[in-house]
Design an enzyme around this catalytic site. Structure first.
Site, PDB file in Angstrom:
ATOM      1  N   SER A  19       1.722  -9.711  -0.911  1.00 18.49           N
ATOM      2  CA  SER A  19       1.355  -8.287  -0.819  1.00 18.49           C
ATOM      3  C   SER A  19       1.568  -7.680   0.561  1.00 18.49           C
ATOM      4  CB  SER A  19      -0.103  -8.099  -1.241  1.00 18.49           C
ATOM      5  OG  SER A  19      -0.955  -8.924  -0.473  1.00 18.49           O
ATOM      6  N   LYS A  60       0.816  -1.225   0.000  1.00 21.85           N
ATOM      7  CA  LYS A  60       0.000   0.000   0.000  1.00 21.85           C
ATOM      8  C   LYS A  60       0.846   1.269   0.000  1.00 21.85           C
ATOM      9  CE  LYS A  60      -4.151  -1.930   0.143  1.00 21.85           C
ATOM     10  NZ  LYS A  60      -5.137  -1.774  -0.916  1.00 21.85           N
ATOM     11  N   GLU A 112      -9.697   6.288   2.942  1.00 26.32           N
ATOM     12  CA  GLU A 112     -10.476   5.214   3.556  1.00 26.32           C
ATOM     13  C   GLU A 112      -9.537   4.044   3.809  1.00 26.32           C
ATOM     14  OE1 GLU A 112     -10.039   5.275   0.309  1.00 26.32           O
ATOM     15  OE2 GLU A 112      -9.465   3.175   0.041  1.00 26.32           O
TER      16      GLU A 112
HETATM   17  C1  LIG Z   1      -1.719  -6.975   2.439  1.00 27.54           C
HETATM   18  C2  LIG Z   1      -2.862  -6.653   1.549  1.00 27.54           C
HETATM   19  N1  LIG Z   1      -2.969  -7.299   0.374  1.00 27.54           N
HETATM   20  C3  LIG Z   1      -3.995  -7.052  -0.474  1.00 27.54           C
HETATM   21  C4  LIG Z   1      -4.978  -6.136  -0.142  1.00 27.54           C
HETATM   22  C5  LIG Z   1      -6.112  -5.939  -1.114  1.00 27.54           C
HETATM   23  O1  LIG Z   1      -6.057  -4.706  -1.751  1.00 27.54           O
HETATM   24  P1  LIG Z   1      -5.714  -4.635  -3.288  1.00 27.54           P
HETATM   25  O2  LIG Z   1      -6.584  -5.632  -3.960  1.00 27.54           O
HETATM   26  O3  LIG Z   1      -6.001  -3.245  -3.667  1.00 27.54           O
HETATM   27  O4  LIG Z   1      -4.276  -4.975  -3.442  1.00 27.54           O
HETATM   28  C6  LIG Z   1      -4.908  -5.429   1.071  1.00 27.54           C
HETATM   29  C7  LIG Z   1      -5.928  -4.441   1.427  1.00 27.54           C
HETATM   30  O5  LIG Z   1      -5.924  -3.863   2.479  1.00 27.54           O
HETATM   31  C8  LIG Z   1      -3.818  -5.697   1.932  1.00 27.54           C
HETATM   32  O6  LIG Z   1      -3.700  -5.083   3.120  1.00 27.54           O
END
Ligand SMILES: Cc1ncc(COP(=O)(O)O)c(C=O)c1O
Length: 427
Positions: free
Chosen positions: A395, A91, A113
């Site tokens: 992620s 993020k 948000e």
């Molecule tokens: C670690 C992590 N991965 C994935 C996501 C999903 O978001 P996005 O689909 O925008 O990557 C989030 C959302 O808070 C997250 O914290």
């Protein structure tokens, strides 16, 4: 195939700008700033962004060979370690880019948000770093299940506005933040947290996140001399997905797989229909949500249906319009795994590789197990599509999820979970 949007912010039939008239000047101002500073590097914006991503954010993140998962699946598994980015998730790439852009635009206040709290935390950190006042909207259900991030946001100096409408999750938090932005457009920038919202947000957030695939592409060549056969990423709104895919979209030989939250595993109940889930790419229809036409979970009247996932960050009824378009074009495969499989994958990575993943990222890992694990579902086509060298976008890290995991593991029969009951009340 490039999926760059056109000037009207459309990706095929998705995208656009479905917003109240009052927001149009702010959106046009943002489009202009995005084109000048991000696309044309006016005043060296992108140079400063990259320098801050390196020194404040800790980029580049490693592409790590996961030895034990590779042994388990008989394929070479590589993890793109976005969990090691400052703040513990991808993020920050976007939050830092947008807060810096707001500064270049002369804005004086940031609103955002958050669902899992990772985007709120990243925005609070970027705002403190760049000396901007910051307010975060968060649904009360999410405040309850992501408490460590609530404290992190406050400690970084952000104001936190609880949202009690609806189920108190990401959808309601986005609506509230849009309302704040519409009232305060002159001095405020809304840092949208995923590749969603009216144009230019989906494209701009993808560009800030595309550093993931830019690095992964280069690191793949350095590590194994070629591009990966597939890239796998979890999809909530889809920002880590688009970030991990963007620089591979034109490489037709690289398969791209977006793993959605199947929630209660998409079991179809005769009376209730499909069980609660967050898989809008797999089960949704076309609709308008948060300023864009995209795939959404909706009922027969077009009303948005409540989403469900054990992971707060995937618990959203829509998805980015560009991702919806790439799925329709068969460039990206949309697949899904359920809550239990994600919890199992969470424990597996922790035990086998010594990395505690975010519950969101655990969905991407659970898909490998579903297709390649000892009890694989026998889908040979999916196994072939993954190929020999698989990059999984990790992620984020799972520290924020520990309370949820302990509670959910206790409620369900998760076979590989450690027994923590004797420590539940302290020794
Ligand atoms: C670690 C992590 N991965 C994935 C996501 C999903 O978001 P996005 O689909 O925008 O990557 C989030 C959302 O808070 C997250 O914290």
């Amino acid at each position: 195939m490039s999926s760059d949007s056109t000037a009207d912010g459309k990706f095929g039939e998705y995208g656009g700008q479905y917003v109240p008239e009052a927001l149009m000047p702010a959106i046009e101002e943002l489009r202009d700033a995005y084109e000048r500073y991000v696309l044309e590097n006016e005043d060296g914006f992108m140079d400063e962004f990259r320098e801050r991503l390196r020194d404040f954010g800790g980029r580049p993140t490693p592409l790590q060979h996961a030895e034990h998962l590779s042994d388990r699946y008989g394929r070479e598994i590589y993890l793109k370690r976005e969990d090691l980015l400052h703040g513990g998730a991808h993020k920050l790439n976007n939050a830092l880019g947008q807060v810096l852009l707001a500064k270049y635009m002369g804005k004086e206040r940031i609103v955002a948000e958050t669902g899992a709290g990772q985007h709120g935390t990243a925005t609070a950190m970027a705002a403190a770093h760049l000396d901007m006042p910051c307010e975060i909207y968060m649904g009360e259900t999410d405040i309850g299940r992501q408490r460590p991030n609530v404290f992190r946001m406050r400690i970084n100096g952000a104001e936190l506005n609880p949202v009690t409408a609806g189920r108190g999750t990401l959808k309601e938090a986005i609506s509230e933040t849009m309302r704040d932005w519409a009232t305060n457009v002159d001095d405020t920038h809304y840092v949208v947290g995923s590749v969603v919202g009216p144009a230019p947000f989906p494209e701009m957030v993808r560009e800030f996140q595309s550093v993931i695939s830019e690095e992964a592409r280069k690191q793949s060549r350095e590590k194994f001399g070629t591009l990966p056969d597939s890239v796998v990423a979890c999809a909530g709104g889809g920002s880590n997905t688009m970030g991990a895919f963007a620089r591979f979209v034109d490489d037709e030989d690289v398969n791209l797989l977006a793993v959605e939250a199947g929630g209660s595993s998409l079991a179809v109940d005769e009376e209730e229909g499909v069980a609660p889930n967050s898989a809008s790419l797999s089960t949704g229809g076309q609709g308008v949500l948060h300023g864009a036409r995209t795939k959404v979970l909706q009922d027969e009247w077009g009303q948005i249906v409540e989403s469900h996932s054990v992971s707060a960050g995937l618990d959203y009824a829509g998805v980015g319009p560009e991702l919806a378009h790439l799925v329709d074009e068969d460039r990206v495969d949309a697949v899904n795994v359920g809550d239990d499989a994600a919890l199992e994958a969470f424990h597996r990575l922790s035990q086998e590789e010594g990395i505690i993943p975010a519950l969101e990222s655990a969905h991407a890992l659970a898909f490998l197990e579903q297709v390649l694990g000892p009890a694989a579902d026998g889908d040979d086509e999916a196994a072939d599509d993954l190929g020999d060298r698989i990059v999984v976008n990790l992620s984020g890290r799972g520290d924020k999820d520990l309370e949820t995991v302990i509670e959910e593991t206790d409620k369900r029969d998760i076979p590989n979970a450690p027994d923590m009951s004797e420590f539940a009340g302290g020794l």
